[in-house]
Design a protein around this motif. Structure first.
Motif, PDB file in Angstrom:
ATOM      1  N   LEU A 263       0.913  11.836  -1.553  1.00 41.47           N
ATOM      2  CA  LEU A 263       0.918  10.784  -0.535  1.00 41.47           C
ATOM      3  C   LEU A 263       2.329  10.438  -0.077  1.00 41.47           C
ATOM      4  CD1 LEU A 263      -1.628   8.217  -2.033  1.00 41.47           C
ATOM      5  CD2 LEU A 263      -2.101  10.113  -0.473  1.00 41.47           C
ATOM      6  N   TYR A 264       2.431  10.026   1.177  1.00 39.39           N
ATOM      7  CA  TYR A 264       3.650   9.384   1.645  1.00 39.39           C
ATOM      8  C   TYR A 264       3.710   7.978   1.053  1.00 39.39           C
ATOM      9  CZ  TYR A 264       4.119  12.938   5.362  1.00 39.39           C
ATOM     10  OH  TYR A 264       4.264  14.102   6.066  1.00 39.39           O
ATOM     11  N   SER A 265       4.892   7.518   0.730  1.00 32.35           N
ATOM     12  CA  SER A 265       5.042   6.117   0.343  1.00 32.35           C
ATOM     13  C   SER A 265       4.927   5.260   1.597  1.00 32.35           C
ATOM     14  CB  SER A 265       6.376   5.880  -0.355  1.00 32.35           C
ATOM     15  OG  SER A 265       7.450   6.213   0.500  1.00 32.35           O
ATOM     16  N   VAL A 266       4.588   3.991   1.396  1.00 31.89           N
ATOM     17  CA  VAL A 266       4.353   3.107   2.540  1.00 31.89           C
ATOM     18  C   VAL A 266       5.611   2.955   3.386  1.00 31.89           C
ATOM     19  CG1 VAL A 266       3.721   0.753   3.194  1.00 31.89           C
ATOM     20  CG2 VAL A 266       2.459   1.928   1.382  1.00 31.89           C
ATOM     21  N   ASP A 267       6.775   2.892   2.745  1.00 31.99           N
ATOM     22  CA  ASP A 267       8.003   2.726   3.523  1.00 31.99           C
ATOM     23  C   ASP A 267       8.357   3.959   4.345  1.00 31.99           C
ATOM     24  OD1 ASP A 267       8.825   4.386   1.469  1.00 31.99           O
ATOM     25  OD2 ASP A 267      10.518   3.141   0.852  1.00 31.99           O
ATOM     26  N   GLN A 268       7.729   5.091   4.043  1.00 29.16           N
ATOM     27  CA  GLN A 268       7.917   6.287   4.862  1.00 29.16           C
ATOM     28  C   GLN A 268       7.021   6.290   6.101  1.00 29.16           C
ATOM     29  OE1 GLN A 268       7.082   9.115   1.600  1.00 29.16           O
ATOM     30  NE2 GLN A 268       9.107   9.989   1.977  1.00 29.16           N
ATOM     31  N   LEU A 269       6.039   5.390   6.119  1.00 27.90           N
ATOM     32  CA  LEU A 269       5.041   5.412   7.190  1.00 27.90           C
ATOM     33  C   LEU A 269       5.144   4.222   8.136  1.00 27.90           C
ATOM     34  CD1 LEU A 269       1.893   6.490   5.116  1.00 27.90           C
ATOM     35  CD2 LEU A 269       3.214   7.919   6.693  1.00 27.90           C
ATOM     36  N   LEU A 270       5.193   3.030   7.594  1.00 25.73           N
ATOM     37  CA  LEU A 270       5.039   1.833   8.409  1.00 25.73           C
ATOM     38  C   LEU A 270       6.378   1.294   8.893  1.00 25.73           C
ATOM     39  CD1 LEU A 270       2.357  -0.145   6.363  1.00 25.73           C
ATOM     40  CD2 LEU A 270       1.995   1.464   8.238  1.00 25.73           C
ATOM     41  N   SER A 271       6.354   0.629  10.038  1.00 28.23           N
ATOM     42  CA  SER A 271       7.525  -0.116  10.478  1.00 28.23           C
ATOM     43  C   SER A 271       7.745  -1.287   9.527  1.00 28.23           C
ATOM     44  CB  SER A 271       7.321  -0.625  11.905  1.00 28.23           C
ATOM     45  OG  SER A 271       6.231  -1.530  11.949  1.00 28.23           O
ATOM     46  N   ILE A 272       8.946  -1.785   9.464  1.00 29.12           N
ATOM     47  CA  ILE A 272       9.277  -2.849   8.510  1.00 29.12           C
ATOM     48  C   ILE A 272       8.420  -4.102   8.717  1.00 29.12           C
ATOM     49  CG2 ILE A 272      11.097  -4.454   7.788  1.00 29.12           C
ATOM     50  CD1 ILE A 272      13.086  -2.153   8.166  1.00 29.12           C
ATOM     51  N   PRO A 273       8.197  -4.575   9.945  1.00 29.73           N
ATOM     52  CA  PRO A 273       7.359  -5.774  10.107  1.00 29.73           C
ATOM     53  C   PRO A 273       5.933  -5.589   9.594  1.00 29.73           C
ATOM     54  CG  PRO A 273       8.624  -5.362  12.102  1.00 29.73           C
ATOM     55  CD  PRO A 273       8.779  -4.148  11.242  1.00 29.73           C
ATOM     56  N   VAL A 274       5.374  -4.419   9.804  1.00 31.95           N
ATOM     57  CA  VAL A 274       4.011  -4.169   9.349  1.00 31.95           C
ATOM     58  C   VAL A 274       3.976  -4.067   7.820  1.00 31.95           C
ATOM     59  CG1 VAL A 274       2.057  -2.557   9.417  1.00 31.95           C
ATOM     60  CG2 VAL A 274       3.342  -3.062  11.503  1.00 31.95           C
ATOM     61  N   GLU A 275       4.922  -3.358   7.249  1.00 32.13           N
ATOM     62  CA  GLU A 275       4.981  -3.232   5.792  1.00 32.13           C
ATOM     63  C   GLU A 275       5.152  -4.593   5.127  1.00 32.13           C
ATOM     64  OE1 GLU A 275       7.683  -1.075   2.300  1.00 32.13           O
ATOM     65  OE2 GLU A 275       8.266  -0.911   4.413  1.00 32.13           O
ATOM     66  N   ALA A 276       5.963  -5.454   5.712  1.00 34.24           N
ATOM     67  CA  ALA A 276       6.250  -6.764   5.121  1.00 34.24           C
ATOM     68  C   ALA A 276       5.109  -7.761   5.309  1.00 34.24           C
ATOM     69  CB  ALA A 276       7.528  -7.331   5.726  1.00 34.24           C
ATOM     70  N   ASN A 277       4.129  -7.412   6.117  1.00 31.23           N
ATOM     71  CA  ASN A 277       3.066  -8.358   6.474  1.00 31.23           C
ATOM     72  C   ASN A 277       1.896  -8.363   5.495  1.00 31.23           C
ATOM     73  OD1 ASN A 277       1.976 -10.345   8.180  1.00 31.23           O
ATOM     74  ND2 ASN A 277       0.878  -8.845   9.411  1.00 31.23           N
ATOM     75  N   PHE A 278       1.844  -7.422   4.561  1.00 29.71           N
ATOM     76  CA  PHE A 278       0.749  -7.424   3.594  1.00 29.71           C
ATOM     77  C   PHE A 278       0.879  -8.620   2.653  1.00 29.71           C
ATOM     78  CE2 PHE A 278       0.900  -2.670   4.245  1.00 29.71           C
ATOM     79  CZ  PHE A 278      -0.314  -2.596   4.912  1.00 29.71           C
ATOM     80  N   LEU A 279      -0.245  -9.201   2.279  1.00 27.56           N
ATOM     81  CA  LEU A 279      -0.233 -10.245   1.250  1.00 27.56           C
ATOM     82  C   LEU A 279       0.314  -9.657  -0.045  1.00 27.56           C
ATOM     83  CD1 LEU A 279      -3.710 -11.722   2.106  1.00 27.56           C
ATOM     84  CD2 LEU A 279      -1.576 -13.027   2.160  1.00 27.56           C
ATOM     85  N   SER A 280       1.194 -10.375  -0.694  1.00 23.32           N
ATOM     86  CA  SER A 280       1.955  -9.787  -1.797  1.00 23.32           C
ATOM     87  C   SER A 280       1.105  -9.301  -2.967  1.00 23.32           C
ATOM     88  CB  SER A 280       3.025 -10.758  -2.288  1.00 23.32           C
ATOM     89  OG  SER A 280       2.472 -11.979  -2.710  1.00 23.32           O
ATOM     90  N   PRO A 281       0.039  -9.994  -3.389  1.00 24.19           N
ATOM     91  CA  PRO A 281      -0.752  -9.435  -4.500  1.00 24.19           C
ATOM     92  C   PRO A 281      -1.400  -8.098  -4.145  1.00 24.19           C
ATOM     93  CG  PRO A 281      -1.321 -11.741  -4.144  1.00 24.19           C
ATOM     94  CD  PRO A 281      -0.498 -11.299  -2.972  1.00 24.19           C
ATOM     95  N   LEU A 282      -1.770  -7.952  -2.867  1.00 25.39           N
ATOM     96  CA  LEU A 282      -2.401  -6.707  -2.430  1.00 25.39           C
ATOM     97  C   LEU A 282      -1.374  -5.589  -2.329  1.00 25.39           C
ATOM     98  CD1 LEU A 282      -4.724  -8.131   0.386  1.00 25.39           C
ATOM     99  CD2 LEU A 282      -5.190  -7.911  -2.063  1.00 25.39           C
ATOM    100  N   ALA A 283      -0.209  -5.915  -1.790  1.00 24.89           N
ATOM    101  CA  ALA A 283       0.854  -4.904  -1.711  1.00 24.89           C
ATOM    102  C   ALA A 283       1.263  -4.451  -3.102  1.00 24.89           C
ATOM    103  CB  ALA A 283       2.054  -5.473  -0.957  1.00 24.89           C
ATOM    104  N   ASP A 284       1.401  -5.411  -4.026  1.00 26.30           N
ATOM    105  CA  ASP A 284       1.791  -5.067  -5.400  1.00 26.30           C
ATOM    106  C   ASP A 284       0.757  -4.158  -6.055  1.00 26.30           C
ATOM    107  OD1 ASP A 284       4.042  -6.596  -5.096  1.00 26.30           O
ATOM    108  OD2 ASP A 284       3.280  -8.330  -6.214  1.00 26.30           O
ATOM    109  N   ALA A 285      -0.518  -4.417  -5.765  1.00 28.69           N
ATOM    110  CA  ALA A 285      -1.575  -3.601  -6.364  1.00 28.69           C
ATOM    111  C   ALA A 285      -1.584  -2.184  -5.801  1.00 28.69           C
ATOM    112  CB  ALA A 285      -2.943  -4.255  -6.145  1.00 28.69           C
ATOM    113  N   GLY A 286      -0.896  -1.969  -4.691  1.00 22.38           N
ATOM    114  CA  GLY A 286      -0.804  -0.640  -4.117  1.00 22.38           C
ATOM    115  C   GLY A 286       0.335   0.193  -4.676  1.00 22.38           C
ATOM    116  N   ASN A 287       1.015  -0.332  -5.707  1.00 22.60           N
ATOM    117  CA  ASN A 287       2.176   0.343  -6.275  1.00 22.60           C
ATOM    118  C   ASN A 287       1.811   1.313  -7.397  1.00 22.60           C
ATOM    119  OD1 ASN A 287       3.783  -1.168  -4.594  1.00 22.60           O
ATOM    120  ND2 ASN A 287       4.564  -2.522  -6.185  1.00 22.60           N
TER     121      ASN A 287
END
Length: 421
Positions: free
Chosen positions: A111-135
């Motif tokens: 997989l590509y990492s999220v920072d390789q795919l999304l623009s910074i505003p979109v990447e930063a917009n995820f709710l933090s518990p959900l983003a953390d669970a994607g790690n």
């Protein structure tokens, strides 16, 4: 997380319906790219609403990006994860997959990492518990596509008849359940520890005693004193006094418990947003409160998410990122969440939903999500641990069962699976 985490039951057969949506044509020149997207079907009535959703997203995207086409295949939740696994094994991975699990693919470098795919505003917009669970190992690969959380539902009519109030502590859960039983309620408290979704019910009770599947450094802590205490309490105060209904918790599946609540046969149970619609359709008056802890509100609600991810194989990083940026616009996120009584995975869309009066019933779920805790889905060992929980946890509260012994057995499986990673 698969449909079983969001608690939506697939309404199609095991070899379920598949649908294919094509873009406005194939590759028409050397500069054109066609992305392959595999998505899960959320329409539990067997209709075409998921197909229509993706068709509209793709149509709008292609108008703005004429050199990028998107072909979408939709599979039922019964088979979608297996279909993607088959494609990957055959060397024909989709560019994008919206499925139940990502960690195996991330750990194997697919997989590509999220920072390789999304623009910074979109990447930063995820709710933090959900983003953390994607790690996976502190790098995000899974993007939360849609989310949910859980609250304690109670039947208002049965509570009024028993002259009781919604519980705020474990002791009040027990006393309310006794009062409901005295009034002839068939299942005062439904405790679904059956094979369908026991791993979720288990986590909710762990959190209610400040426990959980993992500790603060993300190691498994399944047989912690807090977790043992929670199941000791359940066994002694709800199961043994026969307050959990005619079906043993280890045999009770979540959907059966939800169906019984919608029939007015259950006083209390833990539920997610889709239970609201089922109960309303049956004319059940209900209320919702956070799951009580031993001495007050639990430290956190359990959050859940389904995932979307970008595969490296096709080499279309820039085009995948452009499509996902578009997919996570507020309009698209809100439309999908609204359509299926689920919660947005982004901060801005969550705020918009909370401000919309038509979603007032979802406000308690929205309020719980930003501080929720999710199962450790970023661990490649989690599927093995989850399956073990589903097989064994019901025996912890069965006659003659030992919560400590069962949790220790599950903890050993978790440790072995973790060491094998």
């Amino acid at each position: 997380m698969r449909r079983r985490f969001l608690g939506l039951t697939a309404a199609v057969a095991a070899f379920g319906m598949t649908a294919v949506l094509s873009g406005c044509g194939g590759e028409s020149g050397s500069g054109d790219v066609t992305l392959k997207l595999v998505a899960a079907d959320y329409d539990i009535a067997g209709g075409s609403s998921t197909k229509t959703y993706w068709h509209n997203v793709v149509e709008d995207f292609e108008k703005k990006n004429p050199n990028i086409k998107v072909d979408v295949q939709i599979f039922s939740w019964d088979v979608v994860d297996a279909k993607v696994a088959e494609m990957v094994k055959a060397g024909n991975a989709p560019d994008i997959a919206q499925i139940g699990a990502y960690s195996d693919y991330a750990s194997s470098g697919k997989l590509y990492s999220v920072d390789q795919l999304l623009s910074i505003p979109v990447e930063a917009n995820f709710l933090s518990p959900l983003a953390d669970a994607g790690n996976v190992k502190r790098v995000q690969y899974g993007m939360p596509f849609v989310a949910s959380t859980r609250l304690l539902f109670y039947n208002q009519t049965l509570f009024e008849q028993a002259h009781i109030k919604p519980p705020t502590t474990w002791a009040e859960i027990a006393s309310d359940a006794k009062a409901l039983k005295a009034k002839g309620v068939k299942t005062p408290f439904a405790l679904p520890l059956g094979s369908e979704e026991a791993q979720a019910e288990t986590m909710m009770w762990m959190l209610s005693d400040n426990g959980g599947y993992t500790n603060t450094v993300d190691g498994y802590d399944i047989d912690s004193p807090e977790n043992i205490q929670a199941f000791d309490w359940l066994k002694a105060n709800l199961v043994e006094p026969e307050l959990t209904g005619p079906v043993a918790p280890g045999k009770l599946n979540r959907q059966d418990a939800f169906d019984a609540f919608a029939k007015g046969e259950v006083g209390m149970l833990n539920g997610h947003p889709s239970l609201m619609e089922a109960a309303k359709k049956k004319g059940i008056k209900f209320g919702m409160v956070p799951l009580p802890g031993q001495n007050g509100q639990a430290k956190a609600a359990m959050g859940v998410a389904d995932w979307i991810m970008g595969f490296k194989q096709g080499g279309h990083r820039a085009q995948i990122g452009k499509f996902l940026d578009f997919t996570f616009s507020d309009a698209n996120v809100l439309k999908f969440a609204d359509q299926y009584d689920l919660l947005p995975s982004t901060v801005s869309a969550s705020s918009a939903m909370a401000a919309d009066p038509k979603h007032k019933e979802l406000k308690p779920f929205l309020a719980a999500l930003p501080t929720s805790e999710l199962p450790p889905v970023g661990k490649t060992s989690w599927p093995k641990v989850s399956e073990t929980v589903k097989k064994k946890i019901g025996s912890a509260v069965a006659p003659g069962g030992s919560p400590k012994s069962v949790l220790q057995d599950i903890a050993k499986v978790a440790m072995d699976a973790e060491n094998a990673e």
